[in-house]
Design an enzyme around this catalytic site. Structure first.
Site, short mmCIF file in Angstrom:
data_model
loop_
_atom_site.label_atom_id
_atom_site.label_comp_id
_atom_site.label_asym_id
_atom_site.label_seq_id
_atom_site.Cartn_x
_atom_site.Cartn_y
_atom_site.Cartn_z
N GLU A 1 0.84 -1.20 0.00
CA GLU A 1 0.00 0.00 0.00
C GLU A 1 0.88 1.26 0.00
OE1 GLU A 1 -2.39 0.55 3.56
OE2 GLU A 1 -3.81 1.83 2.49
N LYS B 1 -9.63 2.31 -2.49
CA LYS B 1 -9.91 1.79 -1.14
C LYS B 1 -11.30 2.24 -0.70
CE LYS B 1 -7.42 1.61 3.34
NZ LYS B 1 -6.14 2.00 3.97
N CYS C 1 -5.82 -2.83 2.11
CA CYS C 1 -5.58 -2.77 3.55
C CYS C 1 -6.84 -2.87 4.42
CB CYS C 1 -4.74 -1.54 3.88
SG CYS C 1 -3.85 -1.70 5.45
N1 LIG Z 1 -3.67 0.82 7.43
C1 LIG Z 1 -4.86 0.29 7.19
O1 LIG Z 1 -5.55 0.67 6.27
C2 LIG Z 1 -5.45 -0.79 8.01
C3 LIG Z 1 -4.83 -1.22 9.28
O2 LIG Z 1 -3.68 -0.94 9.61
C4 LIG Z 1 -5.70 -2.04 10.14
O3 LIG Z 1 -6.83 -2.36 9.73
O4 LIG Z 1 -5.30 -2.39 11.24
#
Ligand SMILES: NC(=O)CC(=O)C(=O)O
Length: 288
Positions: free
Chosen positions: A50, A123, A164
Site C-alpha cells: 500500500e 480503497k 488494507c
Molecule cells: N492501514 C490500514 O488501512 C489498516 C490497518 O492498519 C488495520 O486495519 O489495522
C-alpha cells in the site's frame, strides 16, 4: 474448470517503501522486482505494498497524488515495470487525484504483462481508528472512499482486489469470491499495534470464508518513519493455512498458487455451493 486456470508463481515485494522522495521509492521498487524475477524467473504475478510511492501520512498524500493517466509518474513507472518483466502487476496503491472533484483516493492499479492498465480499486473503507496508547489514524482527513468492489480479469482467472483496511470487511471478498475469483489481494500497511492483533486472523478468515487464496503485501518496517509498518507479507491458501510469510524487514515472498488446492477444499467442505439465499441476502447480487 477451476477458477484458477493453471499454477501461478507470485512474488510479494516487501520493501521499505514510503520514503519521502517518490523517485527513490521507484528505484528501490525496481531493484526488488528485478531481484524477484532473477530468483524466481517464472514469476507471473507481482504485488507491491500500500502507498508504495508516498510516505503513509496525511501530510503527504495530497502532495503525492497523481491523475490516473499513462503520463503520470507512478502510472508510467508501474506500466513500464509490468511490460519490462512481462508480469501481471498489482501496483500496491498510490494517492490518486480525481481532477473533476479534487478528491484524493487510495488507489490500487493493476497492469497486464504488456503494461496496459486492466483494473483500478479505490480503497472503499478508510482507515479511521483510535486506539489510545496504540495508534490513531484518520485517512478520511485526506482520502475519499471508493464506491465499487473490484474483480479483475487476468490470464490466470479473476482476481479480487481490496486495499488494507478493506480486509476487515468480509463483503468485498465475498463479492469477488462469488464472482469466481481465485484470490483476494490486498496491498496493505498494517502497523505494529493492529498487525499482531488481527493480520493473520483476517487473512485466514477471508480465505476460509471463500475458499480462495488471500495475498497481503505490506511495506518493510522502517524505524525512521512515524508510521511503523507491520511487514509480515503473506499468502494464505484456500484451507486457511499461511503458506509463506515474511519477517519485518525487506524481503521478497515467493509462492505458487495451485488450482488443485482450491478444488480440494471446495470438494471437501463445499461451503461455496451450500449458501442459503432463501434465508439471507446474496451480497454479490447487487454489489457495485
Ligand atoms: N492501514 C490500514 O488501512 C489498516 C490497518 O492498519 C488495520 O486495519 O489495522
Amino acid at each position: 474448470m477451476s477458477v484458477l486456470k493453471s499454477k501461478v508463481k507470485v512474488a510479494l515485494i516487501q520493501f521499505a517503501s514510503g520514503l519521502p522522495e517518490k523517485t527513490v521509492n521507484f528505484q528501490n521498487c525496481k531493484k526488488f522486482v528485478a531481484q524477484a524475477m532473477k530468483t524466481q524467473p517464472a514469476t507471473e504475478l507481482v504485488v507491491l505494498p500500500e502507498c508504495f510511492n508516498s510516505t503513509y501520512a496525511n501530510s503527504e498524500f495530497r502532495k503525492n497524488a497523481e491523475i490516473i493517466e499513462y503520463s503520470s509518474p507512478s502510472v508510467k513507472f508501474l506500466s513500464d515495470l509490468a511490460r519490462e518483466h512481462k508480469i501481471t502487476l498489482v501496483g500496491g496503491s498510490i494517492p490518486e487525484l480525481e481532477p473533476a472533484t479534487n478528491n484524493v483516493y487510495n488507489t490500487c492499479l493493476i497492469f497486464d504483462k504488456t503494461g496496459q492498465l486492466i483494473g483500478r480499486h479505490r480503497k472503499v473503507h478508510l482507515f479511521d481508528i483510535d486506539i489510545p496508547g496504540g495508534i490513531t489514524f484518520k485517512e478520511s482527513d485526506t482520502f475519499s472512499g471508493g464506491d465499487t468492489t473490484t474483480t479483475v480479469d487476468t490470464p490466470f482467472g479473476k482476481l479480487g482486489v481490496g486495499v488494507c483496511y478493506d480486509l476487515r470487511f468480509p463483503e468485498l471478498a465475498t463479492v469477488s469470491g462469488r464472482k469466481g475469483a481465485f484470490a483476494m489481494v490486498y496491498p496493505s500497511a498494517f502497523n505494529t499495534t493492529t498487525g499482531p492483533l488481527h493480520w493473520h486472523l483476517l487473512a485466514r478468515a477471508r480465505s476460509v470464508d471463500n475458499e480462495l487464496y488471500t495475498i497481503l503485501c505490506c511495506p518493510a518496517r522502517n524505524p525512521d518513519l512515524a508510521y511503523q509498518a507491520y511487514g509480515h507479507s503473506l499468502v494464505v491458501d484456500p484451507q486457511g493455512t499461511v503458506v509463506v510469510e515474511a519477517g519485518e524487514g525487506e524481503e521478497i515472498v515467493y509462492a505458487e498458487l495451485d488450482p488443485a488446492r482450491i478444488e480440494a477444499m471446495r470438494s471437501k467442505i463445499p461451503v461455496t455451493v451450500q449458501t442459503r439465499f432463501d434465508v439471507y441476502h446474496d451480497v454479490s447480487s447487487d454489489a457495485k
